[in-house]
Design an enzyme around this catalytic site. Structure first.
Site, PDB file in Angstrom:
ATOM      1  N   ASP A  52       0.645  -2.912   2.839  1.00  0.00           N
ATOM      2  CA  ASP A  52      -0.258  -1.977   2.057  1.00  0.00           C
ATOM      3  C   ASP A  52      -1.383  -2.636   0.753  1.00  0.00           C
ATOM      4  O   ASP A  52      -0.681  -3.551  -0.198  1.00  0.00           O
ATOM      5  CB  ASP A  52       0.900  -1.479   0.982  1.00  0.00           C
ATOM      6  CG  ASP A  52       1.040   0.368   0.683  1.00  0.00           C
ATOM      7  OD1 ASP A  52       0.032   0.804   1.138  1.00  0.00           O
ATOM      8  OD2 ASP A  52       1.569   0.957   0.388  1.00  0.00           O
ATOM      9  N   CYS A  74      -3.403   5.182   2.385  1.00  0.00           N
ATOM     10  CA  CYS A  74      -2.140   4.594   3.104  1.00  0.00           C
ATOM     11  C   CYS A  74      -1.577   5.383   4.240  1.00  0.00           C
ATOM     12  O   CYS A  74      -1.526   5.359   5.520  1.00  0.00           O
ATOM     13  CB  CYS A  74      -1.159   4.273   2.202  1.00  0.00           C
ATOM     14  SG  CYS A  74      -0.351   5.293   1.241  1.00  0.00           S
ATOM     15  N   ASP A 133      -3.462  -2.193   4.830  1.00  0.00           N
ATOM     16  CA  ASP A 133      -3.482  -0.674   5.605  1.00  0.00           C
ATOM     17  C   ASP A 133      -5.351   0.017   4.699  1.00  0.00           C
ATOM     18  O   ASP A 133      -5.773   1.430   5.800  1.00  0.00           O
ATOM     19  CB  ASP A 133      -2.660   0.801   5.145  1.00  0.00           C
ATOM     20  CG  ASP A 133      -2.528   0.512   3.704  1.00  0.00           C
ATOM     21  OD1 ASP A 133      -2.716  -0.402   3.234  1.00  0.00           O
ATOM     22  OD2 ASP A 133      -1.199   1.249   3.473  1.00  0.00           O
ATOM     23  N   HIS A 173       3.712   5.986   6.225  1.00  0.00           N
ATOM     24  CA  HIS A 173       3.631   6.713   4.724  1.00  0.00           C
ATOM     25  C   HIS A 173       5.395   6.639   4.482  1.00  0.00           C
ATOM     26  O   HIS A 173       6.379   6.854   3.895  1.00  0.00           O
ATOM     27  CB  HIS A 173       2.798   7.760   4.513  1.00  0.00           C
ATOM     28  CG  HIS A 173       2.827   7.725   2.873  1.00  0.00           C
ATOM     29  ND1 HIS A 173       3.864   8.440   2.089  1.00  0.00           N
ATOM     30  CD2 HIS A 173       2.171   6.296   1.822  1.00  0.00           C
ATOM     31  CE1 HIS A 173       3.670   8.459   0.667  1.00  0.00           C
ATOM     32  NE2 HIS A 173       2.580   7.383   0.827  1.00  0.00           N
TER      33      HIS A 173
END
Length: 509
Positions: free
Chosen positions: A59, A98, A345, A152
């Site tokens: 992330d 994300c 991401d 997510h």
């Protein structure tokens, strides 16, 4: 059906497992051009040598890593992964947020097809019947499992996973915390901050083990899964998602100690000249932390350096967790039979142009690290070919000998994997929705060519063109000037406009 829409030869995985890398590379070149067709839901091949897949999602990881030239970053494990395969220097996400980015990557579809634009919209709420990447592997006889943040939402695409990680690698409630050294505030109503966070934007955890935090604990659990897979009769598709370096920038003290805050350089804060005002980042979640001032346009130097220090520490912490997964594959004898793909991401602003977080169509937010390593890929290569996240789905299909589903809107990167010096696609594209005062919702569609980043902002309703932006990296590598209105660039605009329009059709560029 084009050459990137067929499976590799049925003997491909077995051959690549038993032959030297040079011969295996030759085999993939043959397989790419072999005129063969197969249905996306074909029966799994009966071969114990089929390649496994380890997909590592990180992330908010920008390509500020030692292997990407950032020698001030301590990232030895991602660096060794890059040395074992191919590093993409110009890879781009489809949406710089994300949830939407992951929905696009895991479905193989562009955002105007998924209709996922934020982190709140589950993929299956928009595309209930799409054949996702893990689902395709499941249908082809793979054991599929995930740990951490892959989608997510942990519940999105639940039917695509054959194995729950908790079964083989149970979590320990005493480990894997968000904060370990800071008393967390109770979430209370705040007069101006809607989503006030429990704790500060950074935490130096001090002398604690890696598994005191969530990513370290999940890495520990992922190692257990890899060990179990070594004795399993099915090939595996394992997706491991690390949260750091997402906010808050929390990590054990030893990773903070890798960096001297006094030596940290603050990025230039100049904004893009003549850019559209609604194109900038709005700092996203950063201003929801109680230790971050809200009513400022630029953070002071001390706060900026603290945040950058925390980001660097979190990157190095995650890098260490990546190393544990690679070590586990090597120690169980599965490294030479496993495809590894690592991606961040989307990018992330650490004070660049005075901005923070992501949420733009600009280079900092959309350019991502992406690395492939596999038995049939020559080691220690880099490529400047343009690549996109929608290309990962078809690439993994070809590397493992499966058909590429017809709905995929990217292109297999296997030709680049076999020849890193070849040209890639004409452009990579990203999109983002914003609100233009007095107009309403506008969609920014941005294409990145070798030289330019061209962006069109159009009204969501009706498609009327509102603004255009053009960055020339040849004359302005720091991307600080919008030159769309300058006379010398008018001859370039028709080609860029055509590419931009093509990208919105979902047809591979």
């Amino acid at each position: 059906m084009s050459s990137d829409r067929h499976p590799t030869l049925s003997w491909f995985a077995k051959a690549t497992h038993r032959t030297p890398r040079l011969l295996a590379l030759l085999l993939i070149c043959v397989a790419i051009h072999w005129p063969q067709h197969a249905a996306a839901d074909e029966k799994p091949a009966d071969s114990p040598q089929r390649l496994n897949v380890l997909m590592i999602a990180v992330d908010d990881l920008r390509p500020e890593l030692a292997c990407y030239g950032a020698t001030h970053i301590h990232s030895p494990n991602i660096d060794r992964l890059a040395r074992s395969g191919i590093q993409f220097n110009h890879a781009y996400c489809q949406v710089a947020v994300c949830g939407a980015s992951r929905a696009s990557l895991l479905s193989g579809c562009r955002p105007e097809t998924t209709d996922c634009w934020d982190f709140k919209t589950p993929l299956r709420s928009k595309m209930p019947d799409v054949l996702t990447l893990p689902q395709h592997f499941k249908n082809n006889g793979y054991e599929t499992c995930f740990l951490g943040k892959v989608y997510h939402s942990r519940n999105d695409d639940a039917s695509s996973w054959t194995l729950k990680a908790e079964r083989w690698a149970p979590s320990d409630p005493k480990k894997g915390k968000g904060y370990v050294a800071t008393p967390m505030n109770k979430r209370v109503q705040h007069p101006t901050i809607k989503n006030l966070k429990h704790g500060p934007a950074t935490e130096n955890g001090g002398d604690v083990p890696d598994d005191a935090y969530t990513d370290g604990h999940n890495a520990q659990r992922a190692v257990k899964l890899i060990e179990r897979f070594a004795d399993h009769d099915k090939p595996f598709f394992l997706a491991v998602g690390f949260v750091k370096p997402h906010l808050p920038f929390n990590a054990p003290g030893k990773y903070w100690d890798l960096y001297d805050r006094d030596q940290i350089q603050i990025p230039p804060r100049v904004d893009i000249v003549d850019s559209v005002p609604y194109g900038r980042s709005t700092w996203g979640e950063l201003k929801n932390y109680p230790d971050i001032p809200r009513n400022v346009d630029t953070l002071d130097d001390e706060t900026t350096k603290r945040l950058i220090h925390g980001y660097y520490a979190a990157v190095s912490y995650t890098d260490a967790q990546v190393g544990k997964l690679i070590d586990a594959l090597e120690q169980t004898g599965q490294r030479d039979n496993t495809v590894i793909v690592l991606w961040g991401d989307h990018g992330w602003y650490v004070g660049d142009y005075g901005d923070w977080c992501k949420h733009t169509n600009y280079e900092v937010a959309t350019r991502v690290p992406m690395i492939f390593s596999a038995p049939q890929i020559s080691a220690d290569h880099q490529t400047n070919a343009l690549a996109e996240f929608v290309d990962i789905y078809p690439t993994l299909c070809q590397l493992t000998g499966m058909a590429v589903p017809e709905h995929c809107q990217g292109e297999s990167l296997t030709p680049v994997l076999s020849d890193p010096n070849r040209n890639g696609k004409a452009a990579a594209f990203s999109q983002y929705r914003r609100n233009k005062p007095g107009v309403g919702s506008v969609l920014g569609t941005s294409i990145r060519t070798e030289r330019f980043r061209y962006t069109e902002w159009r009204r969501v309703k009706g498609g009327q063109l509102e603004d255009i932006e053009l960055i020339d990296f040849q004359t302005d590598p720091e991307a600080t000037r919008n030159v769309a209105a300058q006379p010398q660039y008018q001859s370039f605009l028709p080609t860029l406009q055509k590419l931009c329009a093509q990208s919105k059709t979902g047809v591979p560029l």
